[in-house]
Design an enzyme around this catalytic site. Structure first.
Site, mmCIF file in Angstrom:
data_model
loop_
_atom_site.group_PDB
_atom_site.id
_atom_site.type_symbol
_atom_site.label_atom_id
_atom_site.label_comp_id
_atom_site.label_asym_id
_atom_site.label_seq_id
_atom_site.Cartn_x
_atom_site.Cartn_y
_atom_site.Cartn_z
ATOM 1 N N ASP A 73 18.344 59.707 24.086
ATOM 2 C CA ASP A 73 17.457 59.465 23.276
ATOM 3 C C ASP A 73 16.647 58.588 23.937
ATOM 4 O O ASP A 73 17.350 57.521 24.996
ATOM 5 C CB ASP A 73 17.379 60.071 21.940
ATOM 6 C CG ASP A 73 17.855 59.093 20.948
ATOM 7 O OD1 ASP A 73 18.202 57.854 21.605
ATOM 8 O OD2 ASP A 73 18.325 59.147 20.081
ATOM 9 N N HIS A 121 18.738 55.147 21.850
ATOM 10 C CA HIS A 121 20.104 55.352 21.963
ATOM 11 C C HIS A 121 21.033 55.652 23.014
ATOM 12 O O HIS A 121 20.693 56.703 23.756
ATOM 13 C CB HIS A 121 21.227 56.039 20.971
ATOM 14 C CG HIS A 121 20.369 56.248 19.718
ATOM 15 N ND1 HIS A 121 19.192 57.005 19.053
ATOM 16 C CD2 HIS A 121 20.562 55.609 18.577
ATOM 17 C CE1 HIS A 121 18.895 56.096 17.824
ATOM 18 N NE2 HIS A 121 19.434 55.594 17.286
ATOM 19 N N SER A 159 21.946 52.530 13.556
ATOM 20 C CA SER A 159 21.771 53.745 14.039
ATOM 21 C C SER A 159 22.832 53.658 14.792
ATOM 22 O O SER A 159 23.459 54.191 15.592
ATOM 23 C CB SER A 159 20.661 54.403 14.400
ATOM 24 O OG SER A 159 20.271 53.667 15.280
#
Length: 371
Positions: A332, A335, A37
């Site tokens: 978050d 990340h 991600s």
């Protein structure tokens, strides 16, 4: 590998391919991106049942048109910023392309949120593209490129391309999903079945197999980004009663980085003309977290998006988002923010290029070039 040699590795293909600027079939530089991600740009949007998605507010709030694109941050990924510095478009997600798309000649992004080195990593996301899956899709790409420009030209393109791998990973977060969504999850079997040393050996053997497979498919210049201080990620800090970094996890990360660095050195010796590079950015990430004000940040121990880590750690559409996003290192629970990505990429490039050249810099108010 020394910094001067890394610089030569990166600039050689740029100069070589720029010399062929009259060609209509290849750009000045081609990049192929693999990872999770941290580097995904929207592949999982095309996986109907994937739970590892970020195609909803508030992701993308600081990106083009302020819309979510499948990037797991408020703005750009590290690959977007690296591409800007290299003067090329950020490669599109593989699953957004049709089978015979000419875009493959300019590079492709195969990264997928929830992906890992091991195929059973992230299984609770239901759908994601593991590293093996990504390499399989890259193999399909090599066949398309060969059909389009012929075997000789395709071989040249693939050999001169730069391959970025952020499975374990370039930035300050996650480490690899093999840790976050496998070994460190008590509900999954690997964390109970193996000691860390055993798990590390399994990861290493699998990674050697995967890097060798990439080499056989034509990859020569491969940059593997190290794990960052995973124990300092908000989702891990939440496990501490005092919200401190988890020392044991960071020690495991350092051990993993050392192991991968050694195996990459061995592969360079074994594989003819391989120029595999281990980009160790662990200390850069740790410095940013421990000394945020040095880089223009105010908060590094919690995320901008106020979320409950117990329910996943993503920035859900009902969450509260801070207004001063450029002052937070983390977006978050997993990340980094766009601003943190800029600083980390700038520090990476400061070791490779003459940073006095303003054309290589991203626009940012943060001190990204301090060593």
């Amino acid at each position: 590998m020394s910094i001067p040699l890394i610089l030569a590795v990166l600039t050689a293909p740029i100069l070589a391919m720029a010399a062929n600027h009259t060609s209509t079939t290849t750009p000045s530089l081609v990049t192929f991106i693999f990872g999770d991600s941290l580097t995904e740009v929207g592949n999982n949007n095309h996986l109907r049942y994937s739970l590892a998605r970020s195609d909803f507010p508030f992701y993308g709030i600081d990106y083009t048109n302020r819309k979510p694109t499948g990037r797991f941050t408020n703005g750009r990924t590290i690959i977007d910023i690296i591409s800007e510095k290299l003067g090329i478009p950020s490669p599109p997600p593989y699953l957004s392309l049709h089978h015979n798309d000419d875009a493959v000649l300019k590079g492709v992004n195969y990264a997928s949120g929830g992906a890992g080195i091991l195929n059973d990593t992230g299984t609770y996301f239901i759908q994601r593209m593991s590293f093996d899956d990504q390499i399989g899709y890259f193999e399909n790409t090599t066949k398309v490129i060969t059909v389009k420009i012929g075997q000789t030209s395709a071989k040249t393109l693939l050999h001169r391309a730069i391959y970025f791998i952020a499975m374990g990973t370039y930035s300050i977060v996650r480490g690899s999903n093999d840790y976050m969504h496998n070994f460190l999850q008590p509900s999954l079997p690997d964390g109970r079945r193996y000691t860390h040393e055993q798990f590390l050996e399994i990861l290493s053997l699998k990674l050697v197999e995967q890097l060798t497979r990439l080499y056989l498919l034509g990859a020569r210049i491969v940059i593997f980004h190290a794990l960052g201080p995973l124990g300092c990620v908000p989702s891990e800090r939440a496990k501490s009663t005092t919200n401190q970094c988890l020392r044991q996890v960071n020690e495991w990360v350092v051990r993993f980085n050392y192991k991968v660095q050694k195996l990459i050195k061995a592969l360079n010796f074994k594989l003819k003309k391989a120029q595999f590079i281990f980009a160790d950015t662990y200390q850069d990430g740790l410095n940013l977290i421990e000394n945020p004000s040095k880089y223009g940040f105010k908060v590094s121990n919690r995320s901008c998006c106020a979320i409950e880590t117990a329910v996943g750690g993503l920035c859900l559409s009902y969450a509260h988002v801070c207004a001063n996003r450029s002052e937070y290192v983390f977006w978050d629970a997993f990340h980094p923010s766009d601003a943190a990505n800029v600083v980390l990429v700038d520090r990476f490039f400061s070791k490779l290029f003459d940073t006095s050249n303003s054309s290589t810099k991203s626009s940012s108010n943060h001190i990204g070039y301090m060593l």
